[in-house]
Design an enzyme around this catalytic site. Structure first.
Site, PDB file in Angstrom:
ATOM      1  CG  ASP A 120       0.151   0.208   2.663  1.00 16.19           C
ATOM      2  OD1 ASP A 120       0.962  -0.375   2.921  1.00 16.19           O
ATOM      3  OD2 ASP A 120      -0.532   0.373   3.742  1.00 16.19           O
ATOM      4  CG  HIS A 121       3.330   2.543   3.343  1.00 18.16           C
ATOM      5  ND1 HIS A 121       2.714   1.464   3.721  1.00 18.16           N
ATOM      6  CD2 HIS A 121       4.076   3.482   3.972  1.00 18.16           C
ATOM      7  CE1 HIS A 121       1.740   2.210   5.194  1.00 18.16           C
ATOM      8  NE2 HIS A 121       2.767   2.794   4.917  1.00 18.16           N
ATOM      9  CG  ASP A 185       1.833   2.754   9.479  1.00 13.44           C
ATOM     10  OD1 ASP A 185       2.920   2.388   8.489  1.00 13.44           O
ATOM     11  OD2 ASP A 185       1.073   3.351  10.011  1.00 13.44           O
ATOM     12  NE  ARG A 468       2.544  10.950  12.432  1.00 11.90           N
ATOM     13  CZ  ARG A 468       2.028  10.034  12.551  1.00 11.90           C
ATOM     14  NH1 ARG A 468       2.941   8.776  12.237  1.00 11.90           N
ATOM     15  NH2 ARG A 468       1.550   9.442  13.852  1.00 11.90           N
ATOM     16  CB  SER A 672       6.098   7.035  10.839  1.00 17.76           C
ATOM     17  OG  SER A 672       4.769   7.695   9.928  1.00 17.76           O
ATOM     18  NE  ARG A 674       8.605   6.892   8.168  1.00 22.25           N
ATOM     19  CZ  ARG A 674       8.596   8.262   7.349  1.00 22.25           C
ATOM     20  NH1 ARG A 674       9.295   9.101   7.516  1.00 22.25           N
ATOM     21  NH2 ARG A 674       6.558   8.174   7.481  1.00 22.25           N
TER      22      ARG A 674
END
Length: 786
Positions: A120-121, A185, A468, A672, A674
């Site tokens: 999806d990213h 995530d 965000r 995020s 990350r």
């Protein structure tokens, strides 16, 4: 206290379908309620007090429910819990390192818990759904093929590009009341809308669960939010969480679970609760949850999970899926939903909350142009059927009087199921008739995957229903002000093009000269004829068996994928203090994971640590001078500059075999989940980060990668350390030798040769100390498996 074919699967977009169901393996998506309830009985014997819902879910998932809480006493905020999550979900950008590359190096042949990968990213928004999906499949084919082959090899459910956003898919397919799951995530808590604990983590944490290693979490405090009254008019659940973000700020939820209760919970849709849980990440909360409601039950049945609903009904009857009478919270916040009005948050931070009735005056006070440049709805936060039908109601009102949107108006469906149902029920055509462009079922502009050609380098304002809004996040333009609102407010304001327009009170002027005022929109929680799954070729076979003979190919000289080499331990030669560390820089102010490891165009390098490390801290502010992406090299050779970019100075230190450290400000690493924000400094030689305070997920990510996070005992000491100074740990050996209460001090030798010591605090648990000593959590896990 109160696509092109991959392995023979044609990835093409389908806009019509007659399929009626999605294949499911119900045992794999139904929590083991009898076991969890039995575990909870052991916990009650120890604690002997009423429990909140969050405590019930957490403690029933203890790896050892008999010994996991010791002798009881104070647990919340103090005790490290060893937990057994039931599921792991990963998105494609993070799965390259988090799932595939790290799990491969662990040496196992299958996952210990059901796991899924979601593409999806990496899908960039530009022209519209069909063209964007096809182009992204071509440009990311190497990565998608790698992930698909790794999923096949280890028995992972692989959701192909076009299937939708990870959080919406989890809510529609995997989430269940009382479950504990991890997701790589920060908006994983979205699944809390179904009464579970879904926690965003770094990849090494996910590897814990996938390898069957107990996952460690410091028991969070529990904040109770008591909801009374009813939402009405234009107010939505998005306005509730925007309002709460203004009260709590981006740090107010750190180390805490937000648990909602009261009559106001039961009147909200399941997907509305998911919106609230999704944005709990914006206040730093570990996760958010709600007691089991009849709307959750209805949602489970509507999404084809009747057996899960029936099992949850039985568990709820025992009291497992709600708080005990008399349960105490660490804080209670009272919110009367009847008093809420639409709220707009921003710019540049999700906690700057302004009621809609005051927003026009706020815009005027700031001296901003009273104009919008784009409106964007959807994303993982607000792309439910209810959201889209409420928006379509406004579109129908506008079309009836001849209005179209005055600005670009982009809509992102959350999943293929939502997209297909929208199309079938004429929601899509209704939006397109007034000017909307429907994008691919992917993250798109919400995470910077927006190929925006206008407003480059210009100050402008956009209104989104995203979660965000940090600088540069959506379109790469640091001057774009992103204001967060509900989808209905975004839609109504798209017809005005004005920031000060208030659809509750203001009218638009029609071509005829007559005024037009929107009526409050209405929508449907669930489609009256059920959901349609759309193109089922996007979906995986449930619980596939591993195919160990599958070959995982990483092309030679690939710029997208790179095997992950284990980090070495700084203690491998017997010295239990860190080597002398050079201070790379002192970072000023807000430094989110977007600052540390930017997304957008860098997402394509998520599987290549060398390449993505080129973006290390490139938007961070150096406190010595106030410049962005400037670091000082105080030992530069005569033929080198004394200043350079931050990643370039980090590389210089690495080339000299000089380990280094960072000094950072409050709430470092907000944003995020990350993992690259921890991997990249470690890759360049960072062993230590000293902060005024850390965001929870990022601090854990640092620990997992073998970076020691220390907190200033006195925040004023932040300004005493400068770039080029040398720091040495004093007392770390005591910690590594098994004394978790050891006091660590830093001996600082500044550039002038003066020496002084400063006290610090740490949050290292017994297991985390083992990760640090091994050089990383993965090193330690591998040593235990082999």
């Amino acid at each position: 206290m109160v696509r092109p074919a991959i392995r023979g699967v044609a990835w093409t977009r389908s806009f019509a379908t007659h399929a009626s169901t999605i294949p499911r393996d119900y045992p794999s998506i139904t929590p083991p309620y009898p076991t969890l309830i039995r575990n909870l009985e052991h916990v009650r014997d120890v604690l002997k007090r009423p429990l909140t819902l969050a405590e019930k879910i957490l403690y029933s998932h203890l790896h050892d429910p008999v010994k996991g809480l010791g002798n009881g006493g104070r647990i919340r905020g103090e005790t490290y819990l060893q937990l057994k999550p039931e599921r792991v979900a990963m998105q494609d950008a993070s799965a390259q390192y988090k799932r595939s590359l790290q799990f491969m190096s662990a040496g196992l042949t299958r996952c210990a818990v059901p796991t899924s990968i979601h593409c999806d990213h990496l899908i960039q928004a530009s022209e519209g759904a069909k063209a964007d999906l096809e182009r992204s499949i071509v440009s990311n084919q190497e990565v998608f093929e790698f992930l698909e082959s790794a999923a096949r090899k280890y028995g992972i459910e692989f959701w192909r590009p076009g299937s939708g956003i990870i959080h919406q898919i989890v809510l529609e397919n995997y989430a269940a009341p009382g479950m504990l799951m991890l997701g790589t995530d920060s908006h994983t808590p979205n699944a809390g809308g179904l009464g579970m604990l879904a926690i965003g983590v770094g990849g090494a944490d996910a590897v814990d669960a996938m390898t069957g290693t107990p996952w460690e979490l410091k028991a969070p405090q529990i904040v109770g939010v008591h909801l009374t009254g009813n939402l009405s008019g234009w107010a939505t659940t998005k306005d509730l969480i925007l309002h709460l973000a203004g009260k709590l700020t981006v740090r107010g939820g750190t180390g805490r679970i937000i648990e909602y209760f009261g009559p106001g919970v039961h009147s909200q849709s399941c997907t509305g609760l998911a919106t609230i849980a999704n944005m709990g990440a914006e206040v730093g909360a570990t996760t958010s949850t709600f007691p089991y409601t009849s709307n959750m039950q209805s949602y489970l049945h509507a999404t084809g999970r009747g057996p899960v609903a029936r099992a949850a009904d039985e568990a709820a009857a025992t009291g497992f899926l709600s708080a005990d009478e008399g349960a105490e919270y660490d804080e209670v916040i009272e919110i009367n939903l009847s008093d809420l009005e639409p709220t707009i948050n921003g710019p540049f931070t999700p906690d700057l909350a302004t009621p809609l009735s005051k927003f026009g005056a706020f815009v005027n006070e700031q001296g901003w142009k009273d104009e919008l440049s784009a409106g964007l709805i959807g994303s993982c936060t607000n792309s439910s059927y209810e959201d889209m039908t409420r928006v379509a109601d406004l579109a129908r009102q506008a079309k009836a009087v001849g209005l179209t949107t005055k600005i670009p108006f982009l809509c992102t469906p959350g999943s293929e199921q939502i997209r297909a149902t929208m199309e079938r029920d004429n929601v899509t055509s209704t939006l397109e008739d007034v000017g909307a462009v429907v994008l691919a079922n992917a993250c798109g502009p919400c995470i910077g995957q927006w190929k925006r050609e206008d407003k480059k380098g210009e100050e402008n304002a956009i209104l989104t229903s995203f979660n965000r809004n940090f600088k540069s996040r959506n379109d790469g333009n640091r001057y774009t002000m992103n204001f967060l609102a509900s989808p209905t407010i975004v839609t109504a304001m798209a017809f005005s093009g004005s920031l000060s327009f208030n659809p509750m009170t203001d009218s638009l002027t029609l071509d005829s000269g007559k005024p037009f005022k929107f009526s409050p929109p209405s929508g449907q929680d669930l489609p009256s004829t059920g959901f349609t799954p759309g193109n089922t070729s996007f979906y995986p076979v449930p619980t596939p068996e591993p195919q160990p003979d599958t070959e995982i190919i990483i092309k030679k000289n690939s710029q997208r994928l790179e095997l992950l080499e284990p980090f070495t331990s700084p203690f491998s030669h017997g010295n239990l203090e860190l080597p002398p560390l050079k201070i790379l820089m002192r970072v000023r102010g807000k430094c989110t994971t977007d600052h540390i490891s930017a997304a957008g165009p860098w997402l394509k390098y998520k599987g290549h640590l060398t390449n993505i490390s080129e973006n290390l801290l490139i938007t961070a502010v150096n406190d010595e001078g106030g410049d962005v992406n400037v670091a000082f090299d105080h030992e530069a050779s005569s033929d080198a500059t004394k200043t350079d970019t931050i990643p370039n100075v980090a590389k210089r230190l690495k080339a000299r075999n000089q380990p280094w450290a960072l000094v950072v400000d409050d709430n470092y690493g907000e944003g995020s989940a990350r993992e690259h924000a921890a991997l990249q400094p470690r890759f360049y030689g960072c062993n230590l980060i000293i902060a005024r305070s850390f965001a929870r997920i990022h601090e854990t990510n640092l620990k997992k990668q073998g970076v020691l996070p220390l907190w200033f005992a006195d925040k004023a000491d932040y300004s005493r350390i400068r770039s080029g100074d040398v720091v040495e740990t004093v007392g770390l050996a005591d910690l590594l030798e098994g004394r978790p209460d050891a006091i660590i001090r830093l001996k600082v030798t500044n550039r002038e040769g003066d020496i002084f010591e400063i006290p610090t605090k740490h949050t290292m648990s017994t297991d985390q100390i083992k990760w640090l000593r091994a050089g990383s959590a993965l090193n330690y896990i591998r040593s235990q498996i082999q």
